[in-house]
Design a protein around this motif. Sequence first.
Motif, PDB file in Angstrom:
ATOM      1  N   LYS A  67       0.830  -1.202   0.000  1.00  0.00           N
ATOM      2  CA  LYS A  67       0.000   0.000   0.000  1.00  0.00           C
ATOM      3  C   LYS A  67       0.870   1.260   0.000  1.00  0.00           C
ATOM      4  CE  LYS A  67      -3.648   2.260   2.639  1.00  0.00           C
ATOM      5  NZ  LYS A  67      -4.431   2.230   3.876  1.00  0.00           N
ATOM      6  N   GLY A  68       1.913   1.283   0.822  1.00  0.00           N
ATOM      7  CA  GLY A  68       2.803   2.434   0.877  1.00  0.00           C
ATOM      8  C   GLY A  68       3.536   2.648  -0.434  1.00  0.00           C
ATOM      9  N   ALA A  69       3.982   1.550  -1.060  1.00  0.00           N
ATOM     10  CA  ALA A  69       4.675   1.667  -2.344  1.00  0.00           C
ATOM     11  C   ALA A  69       3.743   2.236  -3.410  1.00  0.00           C
ATOM     12  CB  ALA A  69       5.203   0.306  -2.778  1.00  0.00           C
ATOM     13  N   ALA A  70       2.500   1.792  -3.413  1.00  0.00           N
ATOM     14  CA  ALA A  70       1.551   2.296  -4.412  1.00  0.00           C
ATOM     15  C   ALA A  70       1.249   3.777  -4.176  1.00  0.00           C
ATOM     16  CB  ALA A  70       0.263   1.478  -4.362  1.00  0.00           C
ATOM     17  N   GLN A  71       1.021   4.145  -2.930  1.00  0.00           N
ATOM     18  CA  GLN A  71       0.667   5.541  -2.643  1.00  0.00           C
ATOM     19  C   GLN A  71       1.822   6.491  -2.907  1.00  0.00           C
ATOM     20  OE1 GLN A  71      -0.613   5.244   1.423  1.00  0.00           O
ATOM     21  NE2 GLN A  71      -2.770   5.036   0.871  1.00  0.00           N
ATOM     22  N   ILE A  72       2.976   6.205  -2.327  1.00  0.00           N
ATOM     23  CA  ILE A  72       4.117   7.102  -2.483  1.00  0.00           C
ATOM     24  C   ILE A  72       4.671   7.021  -3.905  1.00  0.00           C
ATOM     25  CG2 ILE A  72       6.368   7.777  -1.558  1.00  0.00           C
ATOM     26  CD1 ILE A  72       4.023   8.177   0.370  1.00  0.00           C
ATOM     27  N   GLY A  73       4.589   5.848  -4.531  1.00  0.00           N
ATOM     28  CA  GLY A  73       4.998   5.723  -5.931  1.00  0.00           C
ATOM     29  C   GLY A  73       4.129   6.562  -6.847  1.00  0.00           C
ATOM     30  N   ALA A  74       2.826   6.576  -6.579  1.00  0.00           N
ATOM     31  CA  ALA A  74       1.920   7.410  -7.370  1.00  0.00           C
ATOM     32  C   ALA A  74       2.223   8.895  -7.149  1.00  0.00           C
ATOM     33  CB  ALA A  74       0.471   7.103  -7.004  1.00  0.00           C
ATOM     34  N   ALA A  75       2.535   9.252  -5.914  1.00  0.00           N
ATOM     35  CA  ALA A  75       2.896  10.642  -5.637  1.00  0.00           C
ATOM     36  C   ALA A  75       4.196  11.009  -6.355  1.00  0.00           C
ATOM     37  CB  ALA A  75       3.049  10.861  -4.136  1.00  0.00           C
ATOM     38  N   GLY A  76       5.165  10.086  -6.369  1.00  0.00           N
ATOM     39  CA  GLY A  76       6.418  10.317  -7.089  1.00  0.00           C
ATOM     40  C   GLY A  76       6.194  10.452  -8.586  1.00  0.00           C
ATOM     41  N   LEU A  77       5.327   9.604  -9.129  1.00  0.00           N
ATOM     42  CA  LEU A  77       4.998   9.689 -10.552  1.00  0.00           C
ATOM     43  C   LEU A  77       4.333  11.026 -10.865  1.00  0.00           C
ATOM     44  CD1 LEU A  77       4.863   8.342 -13.331  1.00  0.00           C
ATOM     45  CD2 LEU A  77       2.651   7.386 -12.647  1.00  0.00           C
ATOM     46  N   GLY A  78       3.432  11.453  -9.997  1.00  0.00           N
ATOM     47  CA  GLY A  78       2.784  12.750 -10.199  1.00  0.00           C
ATOM     48  C   GLY A  78       3.781  13.897 -10.128  1.00  0.00           C
ATOM     49  N   ALA A  79       4.703  13.824  -9.181  1.00  0.00           N
ATOM     50  CA  ALA A  79       5.708  14.882  -9.043  1.00  0.00           C
ATOM     51  C   ALA A  79       6.625  14.930 -10.260  1.00  0.00           C
ATOM     52  CB  ALA A  79       6.521  14.665  -7.774  1.00  0.00           C
ATOM     53  N   VAL A  80       7.019  13.760 -10.769  1.00  0.00           N
ATOM     54  CA  VAL A  80       7.877  13.716 -11.951  1.00  0.00           C
ATOM     55  C   VAL A  80       7.128  14.243 -13.171  1.00  0.00           C
ATOM     56  CG1 VAL A  80       8.996  12.110 -13.569  1.00  0.00           C
ATOM     57  CG2 VAL A  80       9.434  11.931 -11.131  1.00  0.00           C
TER      58      VAL A  80
END
Length: 120
Positions: free
Chosen positions: A26-39
């Motif tokens: 769950k943490g990987a999906a949430q923070i990964g999505a935030a990282g993808l959005g930031a990039v």
Amino acid sequence: MSERSRAQLKADVDHAYGLQIRAGSKGAAQIGAAGLGAVTIAHYTWPFFRRQTLPFKAFLVMGSAMAGLVIGADNALLTHEAERRRTENAIRKEARMDIARRGLVPTETEIARWRAEQGR
């Protein structure tokens, strides 16, 4: 160590491992999505970032996902351990009080006997 306590310990370890897997995913999906959005935002708003290579941008996204995985799993395990400690301390407190009422000294051996009596 008895066979029953080994089985209980293995079940506890498996439960904690399952909690870590779920929370880490769950943490990987949430923070990964935030990282993808930031990039993505940085790519479209910052010309210097737009010139960076695709592998570098993927590295940033995967780095954020890995950070989310580790932080999520660690937080779940720490929460689980704190809860286990609270319940263990409550049980030991009850055992010490009950043993002391009987007029005995609540040693580790006595607490183990008390637990065996309560388990039956």
